[in-house]
Design an enzyme around this catalytic site. Sequence first.
Site, mmCIF file in Angstrom:
data_model
loop_
_atom_site.group_PDB
_atom_site.id
_atom_site.type_symbol
_atom_site.label_atom_id
_atom_site.label_comp_id
_atom_site.label_asym_id
_atom_site.label_seq_id
_atom_site.Cartn_x
_atom_site.Cartn_y
_atom_site.Cartn_z
ATOM 1 N N ARG A 1 4.653 1.680 0.519
ATOM 2 C CA ARG A 1 5.743 1.307 0.643
ATOM 3 C C ARG A 1 6.632 2.633 -0.536
ATOM 4 N NH1 ARG A 1 9.261 -2.178 2.403
ATOM 5 N NH2 ARG A 1 7.671 -4.120 2.263
ATOM 6 N N ASP B 1 0.603 -1.690 0.227
ATOM 7 C CA ASP B 1 -0.038 -0.004 -0.291
ATOM 8 C C ASP B 1 0.943 1.399 -0.189
ATOM 9 O OD1 ASP B 1 -2.327 -1.314 -0.055
ATOM 10 O OD2 ASP B 1 -2.270 -1.589 2.773
ATOM 11 N N GLU C 1 3.587 -6.754 14.947
ATOM 12 C CA GLU C 1 4.175 -5.846 15.189
ATOM 13 C C GLU C 1 3.609 -4.555 15.467
ATOM 14 O OE1 GLU C 1 6.647 -5.529 10.778
ATOM 15 O OE2 GLU C 1 5.179 -3.626 11.104
#
Length: 194
Positions: free
Chosen positions: A59, A57, A120
């Site tokens: 980077r 989406d 994460e």
Amino acid sequence: MVVFFLFLNYFLFVYIWRFIIRSRHVSLSPSTTSTLTTAQPQVIKYHNVFLSFRGEDTRVGFTSHLYAALKRKQILTFIDYQLVRGDEISASLLRTIEEAKLSVIVFSENYASSKWCLEELAKIIERRRNNEQTVIPVFYKVDPSHVRNQTGSFGGAFARLIRNKALTLEKVQSFIHALTDAANLSGWTLGNSE
């Protein structure tokens, strides 16, 4: 529209840069001043900033521009260019999150379709709950309420992850709590959401 994104990207960069500079500030006592002038420069062995984002989406575009701006100011920023993707989040990545002073979470439409991203996020929010890390959410073309409530296309991506991966109820609940907590933080909303 491009100018708008560049402006917001710059504004976010300045905020992060000020945070890092404040955290590096050391108040000197008279007895340490002479010692510090002759001491060797301290080597920083950790990243100041951890970027959590869905590569497909953001980077190329927002995240790469933010990373480049931070790198130009010599702010050590972790970005996952060198990671090999797999189902399990690596111990070294978790250690990198633990060592960072600040995390920027770039929520996008497909962020919640990645178990890796949600792992994460859960670790980042755990660190925040323990007052060990500052967290800045960025809502990139997604409404914060959709992240908070797992609705809209963001919620659809999360539902697909739950359907396609063998996740325990406990794991799903930890992801929901992390998404809700992160979306309740003050952050930036960029671009149009659905």
